[in-house]
Design an enzyme around this catalytic site. Structure first.
Site, mmCIF file in Angstrom:
data_model
loop_
_atom_site.group_PDB
_atom_site.id
_atom_site.type_symbol
_atom_site.label_atom_id
_atom_site.label_comp_id
_atom_site.label_asym_id
_atom_site.label_seq_id
_atom_site.Cartn_x
_atom_site.Cartn_y
_atom_site.Cartn_z
ATOM 1 N N ASP A 106 0.985 -3.226 6.462
ATOM 2 C CA ASP A 106 0.850 -3.593 7.872
ATOM 3 C C ASP A 106 2.214 -4.064 8.333
ATOM 4 O O ASP A 106 2.907 -4.777 7.608
ATOM 5 C CB ASP A 106 -0.203 -4.683 8.073
ATOM 6 C CG ASP A 106 -0.602 -4.805 9.547
ATOM 7 O OD1 ASP A 106 -0.946 -3.772 10.158
ATOM 8 O OD2 ASP A 106 -0.562 -5.913 10.088
ATOM 9 N N ARG A 147 10.093 -1.466 6.031
ATOM 10 C CA ARG A 147 9.104 -0.771 5.198
ATOM 11 C C ARG A 147 9.728 -0.357 3.868
ATOM 12 O O ARG A 147 9.119 -0.501 2.802
ATOM 13 C CB ARG A 147 8.552 0.443 5.952
ATOM 14 C CG ARG A 147 7.352 1.073 5.258
ATOM 15 C CD ARG A 147 6.430 1.768 6.248
ATOM 16 N NE ARG A 147 5.225 2.165 5.574
ATOM 17 C CZ ARG A 147 5.036 3.376 5.031
ATOM 18 N NH1 ARG A 147 5.976 4.293 5.129
ATOM 19 N NH2 ARG A 147 3.914 3.659 4.411
#
Length: 198
Positions: free
Chosen positions: A71, A183
């Site tokens: 997330d 990420r």
């Protein structure tokens, strides 16, 4: 080769993740293994939401497989951390990236250059064979631009100026962005954890 089941229906995430993991793992989306769930992400933190996703599909996954979810979102200092966990729906439900960017630009219109700091944050959650849960967080600092910059990427990429390069994520291209992105950093932590199990 161990298999990672991603708690997402997005096949592009599986392709990207395989590359980030140096193709050392077989990566499949939950849809590819026949899991059809509508997961409600109502956590208060990125860690909460990532764990909600992996826990949701755990009953449908074999004991020897690894479950992974992430997330991520944008946290803007001047907005007290907003949009945060609401990054995807900042301008409302069923909105476009352009809608979210337009709202952010409007909210930041009066904020001077020295106060436009922000962070892109990604949290990865794993459930490992045997049931152990693990989370890791990757963060990249930068600033919010006064207008859209670049044509690559997605989401808030055209508005996020990464602090070390002075480029927006959307000006970098995927390969350069993945090397330094929030990420990429979170996945690197997950890979280190996974590789330690081998």
């Amino acid at each position: 080769m161990k298999t990672i089941i991603l708690a997402t229906g997005n096949p592009n995430k599986a392709i990207e993740l395989k590359e980030m993991l140096d193709n050392a793992y077989a990566v499949k989306t939950m849809g590819e293994v026949g899991i059809d769930l509508d997961i409600i992400e109502d956590g208060e933190t990125f860690e909460d939401n990532a764990l909600i996703k992996v826990r949701a599909i755990a009953p449908y996954v074999g004991d020897q497989d690894i479950i992974m979810a992430d997330d991520s979102g944008l946290s803007v200092d001047a907005l007290k951390g907003a949009p945060g966990v609401y990054s995807a729906r900042y301008a409302g439900e069923h909105v476009t990236y352009a809608d979210n960017n337009a709202k952010l630009l409007k909210e930041m219109a009066a904020v001077p250059d020295g106060e436009r700091g922000a962070a892109f944050i990604c949290c990865v959650a794993l459930i490992l064979p045997g049931g152990e849960e693990w989370t890791g967080r990757g963060t990249v600092r930068g600033t919010i631009a006064h207008g859209l910059r670049g044509a690559e990427g997605f989401g808030y990429d055209p508005l996020f100026i990464e602090e070390t390069t002075g480029q927006s994520y959307a000006e970098m291209g995927d390969a350069a962005k993945n090397k330094i992105s929030h990420r990429g950093r979170a996945i690197a932590l997950a890979k280190a954890k996974l590789d330690s199990l081998a």
